[in-house]
Write a protein that holds these residues in place. Structure first.
Motif, short mmCIF file in Angstrom:
data_model
loop_
_atom_site.label_atom_id
_atom_site.label_comp_id
_atom_site.label_asym_id
_atom_site.label_seq_id
_atom_site.Cartn_x
_atom_site.Cartn_y
_atom_site.Cartn_z
N ARG A 61 0.83 -1.21 0.00
CA ARG A 61 0.00 0.00 0.00
C ARG A 61 0.87 1.26 0.00
O ARG A 61 1.96 1.26 0.57
CB ARG A 61 -0.89 0.04 1.23
CG ARG A 61 -1.85 -1.10 1.37
CD ARG A 61 -2.55 -1.04 2.73
NE ARG A 61 -3.25 -2.26 2.99
CZ ARG A 61 -4.56 -2.42 2.84
NH1 ARG A 61 -5.30 -1.41 2.46
NH2 ARG A 61 -5.13 -3.59 3.09
N SER A 62 0.35 2.32 -0.54
CA SER A 62 1.06 3.61 -0.46
C SER A 62 0.63 4.38 0.79
O SER A 62 1.28 5.34 1.17
CB SER A 62 0.80 4.44 -1.72
OG SER A 62 -0.58 4.67 -1.88
N GLU A 63 -0.45 3.92 1.41
CA GLU A 63 -0.94 4.53 2.65
C GLU A 63 -1.33 3.42 3.62
O GLU A 63 -1.94 2.44 3.23
CB GLU A 63 -2.18 5.40 2.38
CG GLU A 63 -1.93 6.54 1.44
CD GLU A 63 -3.19 7.31 1.09
OE1 GLU A 63 -4.25 7.07 1.71
OE2 GLU A 63 -3.12 8.15 0.18
N ILE A 64 -0.96 3.61 4.87
CA ILE A 64 -1.34 2.68 5.93
C ILE A 64 -2.32 3.40 6.84
O ILE A 64 -2.06 4.52 7.26
CB ILE A 64 -0.10 2.25 6.76
CG1 ILE A 64 0.91 1.52 5.89
CG2 ILE A 64 -0.53 1.38 7.94
CD1 ILE A 64 2.23 1.24 6.63
N ARG A 65 -3.42 2.76 7.13
CA ARG A 65 -4.39 3.33 8.05
C ARG A 65 -4.24 2.64 9.40
O ARG A 65 -4.57 1.47 9.54
CB ARG A 65 -5.80 3.16 7.52
CG ARG A 65 -5.95 3.76 6.13
CD ARG A 65 -7.26 4.40 5.85
NE ARG A 65 -7.48 4.77 4.47
CZ ARG A 65 -6.78 5.63 3.75
NH1 ARG A 65 -5.74 6.21 4.29
NH2 ARG A 65 -7.07 5.91 2.51
N LEU A 66 -3.72 3.38 10.35
CA LEU A 66 -3.53 2.84 11.70
C LEU A 66 -4.80 3.05 12.51
O LEU A 66 -5.39 4.12 12.48
CB LEU A 66 -2.36 3.53 12.39
CG LEU A 66 -0.98 3.33 11.78
CD1 LEU A 66 0.06 4.13 12.55
CD2 LEU A 66 -0.60 1.87 11.72
N SER A 67 -5.17 2.03 13.26
CA SER A 67 -6.34 2.13 14.13
C SER A 67 -5.96 2.89 15.40
O SER A 67 -4.78 3.05 15.71
CB SER A 67 -6.84 0.73 14.50
OG SER A 67 -5.90 0.09 15.34
N ALA A 68 -6.95 3.32 16.14
CA ALA A 68 -6.71 4.02 17.40
C ALA A 68 -5.91 3.15 18.36
O ALA A 68 -5.07 3.65 19.12
CB ALA A 68 -8.04 4.44 18.03
N ARG A 69 -6.11 1.86 18.31
CA ARG A 69 -5.39 0.92 19.17
C ARG A 69 -3.89 0.90 18.85
O ARG A 69 -3.05 0.68 19.72
CB ARG A 69 -5.99 -0.48 19.00
CG ARG A 69 -5.33 -1.57 19.82
CD ARG A 69 -5.81 -2.96 19.45
NE ARG A 69 -5.59 -3.30 18.05
CZ ARG A 69 -4.40 -3.64 17.52
NH1 ARG A 69 -3.32 -3.68 18.25
NH2 ARG A 69 -4.30 -3.96 16.24
N GLN A 70 -3.55 1.14 17.61
CA GLN A 70 -2.15 1.06 17.18
C GLN A 70 -1.37 2.35 17.44
O GLN A 70 -0.15 2.36 17.33
CB GLN A 70 -2.07 0.74 15.68
CG GLN A 70 -2.53 -0.66 15.32
CD GLN A 70 -2.63 -0.83 13.82
OE1 GLN A 70 -3.44 -0.20 13.17
NE2 GLN A 70 -1.78 -1.69 13.28
N THR A 71 -2.06 3.43 17.73
CA THR A 71 -1.41 4.73 17.84
C THR A 71 -1.44 5.25 19.27
O THR A 71 -2.07 4.68 20.16
CB THR A 71 -2.09 5.78 16.93
OG1 THR A 71 -3.41 5.99 17.41
CG2 THR A 71 -2.12 5.34 15.49
N LYS A 72 -0.79 6.37 19.46
CA LYS A 72 -0.83 7.08 20.73
C LYS A 72 -2.02 8.04 20.69
O LYS A 72 -2.32 8.61 19.66
CB LYS A 72 0.48 7.87 20.88
CG LYS A 72 0.63 8.61 22.16
CD LYS A 72 2.00 9.29 22.19
CE LYS A 72 2.15 10.13 23.42
NZ LYS A 72 3.46 10.83 23.41
N GLY A 73 -2.69 8.21 21.80
CA GLY A 73 -3.76 9.19 21.87
C GLY A 73 -5.13 8.70 21.43
O GLY A 73 -6.03 9.50 21.23
#
Length: 188
Positions: A61-73
């Motif tokens: 993919r050229s873009e990755i969509r991170l879920s809220a669980r995978q990120t800070k905040g």
């Protein structure tokens, strides 16, 4: 606590040379460059799954969509992968034999996923053994933001790329040094 060291291109090249002569070179190179070329946090790198990066046809993919669980905040965000990072991931993925969407993108020697804490330690030792003092797992992210700022990218775009809600936070990531100031005055 001191801020993470911002690496020069020469220092990044030094670490990549060190990695190239070691076991799991493709994996370590791809993991490290996720911070330097896409601005990911160590937690985000550790939590990536194959399905986050691969399309159904197996392309990257050229873009990755991170879920809220995978990120800070607790807020999801989109990561934009430059072409050169997609090429690095392709080299790494050629070493993988499993492609299930639910398995970790990056795995340990035991084929387990990384925890953020263990990956933080792994990066620390890569830098230390490569001879780069004061670098940490956050050095890639800080270098990513500083490099783009030095190329004229505005702080609002940088904040969005970093997933920061406040541009004041982003501004703290931008390292200012004598070389940056020399280049700035030459623009007059």
């Amino acid at each position: 606590m001191a801020q993470a060291k911002t690496l020069t291109q020469s220092e990044l090249d030094q670490v990549l040379r060190y990695i190239s002569n070691r076991k799991y070179a493709e994996r370590n190179r791809a993991m490290l460059l996720m911070g330097f070329w896409a601005g990911l946090r160590v937690k985000e790198i550790a939590q990536l799954k194959m399905g986050d990066v691969l399309n159904d046809d197996g392309t990257i993919r050229s873009e990755i969509r991170l879920s809220a669980r995978q990120t800070k905040g607790n807020e999801g965000r989109t990561i934009f992968l430059p072409k050169k990072l997609r090429e690095e991931l392709a080299v790494y993925l050629a070493t993988r034999h499993a492609t299930s969407k639910e398995i970790p993108l990056f795995h340990t020697s035991c084929r387990l996923g990384w925890t953020p804490n263990v990956l933080t330690q792994h990066f620390y030792w890569l830098y230390k053994r490569a001879g780069i003092a004061n670098a940490s797992s956050h050095s890639g992210r800080r270098s990513f933001i500083t490099t783009l700022a030095n190329k004229g990218i505005g702080v609002r775009v940088l904040a969005s790329l970093a997933g920061h809600k406040s541009i004041a936070v982003t501004q703290r990531y931008i390292d200012v040094n004598d070389e940056t100031k020399r280049n700035a005055v030459e623009l007059i």
